[in-house]
Design an enzyme around this catalytic site. Structure first.
Site, PDB file in Angstrom:
ATOM      1  CB  CYS A   1      17.546 -11.939   3.784  1.00  0.00           C
ATOM      2  SG  CYS A   1      18.317 -11.915   2.159  1.00  0.00           S
TER       3      CYS A   1
ATOM      4  CG  HIS B   1      13.056 -14.944   0.868  1.00  0.00           C
ATOM      5  ND1 HIS B   1      12.892 -14.114   1.953  1.00  0.00           N
ATOM      6  CD2 HIS B   1      14.375 -14.856   0.554  1.00  0.00           C
ATOM      7  CE1 HIS B   1      14.055 -13.558   2.263  1.00  0.00           C
ATOM      8  NE2 HIS B   1      14.978 -14.001   1.424  1.00  0.00           N
ATOM      9  CD  GLU B   2      16.235 -17.686  -1.405  1.00  0.00           C
ATOM     10  OE1 GLU B   2      17.084 -17.031  -2.050  1.00  0.00           O
ATOM     11  OE2 GLU B   2      16.145 -17.633  -0.168  1.00  0.00           O
TER      12      GLU B   2
ATOM     13  CG  HIS C   1      17.051 -12.741  -3.258  1.00  0.00           C
ATOM     14  ND1 HIS C   1      17.608 -11.584  -2.767  1.00  0.00           N
ATOM     15  CD2 HIS C   1      16.820 -13.541  -2.185  1.00  0.00           C
ATOM     16  CE1 HIS C   1      17.720 -11.675  -1.453  1.00  0.00           C
ATOM     17  NE2 HIS C   1      17.243 -12.847  -1.074  1.00  0.00           N
TER      18      HIS C   1
END
Length: 195
Positions: free
Chosen positions: A113, A162-163, A166
């Site tokens: 990251c 993953h994004e 966030h």
């Protein structure tokens, strides 16, 4: 484009906040943020430009990572081309994951990251091998936004998840586990090369 100094690092509470939905049409501030994210993932996939700008390569970056708690991110799964040679380069606004496969997978080498500078050991909790997501995509060639349904598998699906995390205030380090804790039915996305 954002530079390394613009990226919010682990420990900053902005990375732990739920992001707000983006209003459409985009405000100038939201457009500039999305364009900066998009430019980052494109430029960071080109070795000479990585050196020129002094940035870390990244296949994805979300708005909270540059201090903007809005539901948008850019991804460029440059290391992956499917049999149709699809390029997974997107500027994504207001994504919603509609479906997730029962089949789970993980990256044997772990995830990384741009907001995490420290070395980490362990793997990220297995992610869904395939997802279906509804989102708006910004096309910088036509300056138009279209709402689409994306069906992603394997590596692009992992990058998207993953994004997406966030946007919900979750870092991959919040989802670390050891290989011993892994469900026997979960398969690695890639086999690690033995040297």
């Amino acid at each position: 484009m954002y530079l390394e100094k613009d990226i919010v690092k682990e420990g900053n509470q902005i990375l732990k906040k739920q992001s707000a939905k983006v209003s459409l049409p985009l405000s100038n501030a939201d457009f500039n943020c999305l364009k900066g994210l998009y430019d980052y993932v494109v430029i960071s996939s080109i070795d000479d430009l990585v050196k020129q700008y002094g940035i870390r390569p990244g296949v994805g970056i979300a708005a909270p990572q540059v201090g903007v708690n809005k539901r948008m991110f850019a991804m460029n799964a440059v290391d992956f081309l499917d049999e149709k040679e699809t390029r997974y380069l997107f500027a994504i606004i207001n994504p919603t994951i509609l479906q997730k496969s029962k089949e789970m997978t993980y990256l044997p080498g772990g995830e990384g990251c741009l907001s995490v500078d420290r070395p980490t050991s362990g793997l990220v909790t297995p992610r869904h091998y395939a997802i279906t997501a509804k989102c708006s995509l910004y096309d910088f060639n036509t300056n138009k936004i279209k709402t689409v349904t994306l069906k992603l598998e394997g590596y692009p699906a992992i990058v998207f998840q993953h994004e997406y995390d966030h946007l919900d205030g979750i870092l991959y380090t919040d989802k670390m586990f050891s290989l011993e804790e892994l469900d026997q039915n979960t398969l690695p996305l890639f086999e690690e090369n033995e040297e």
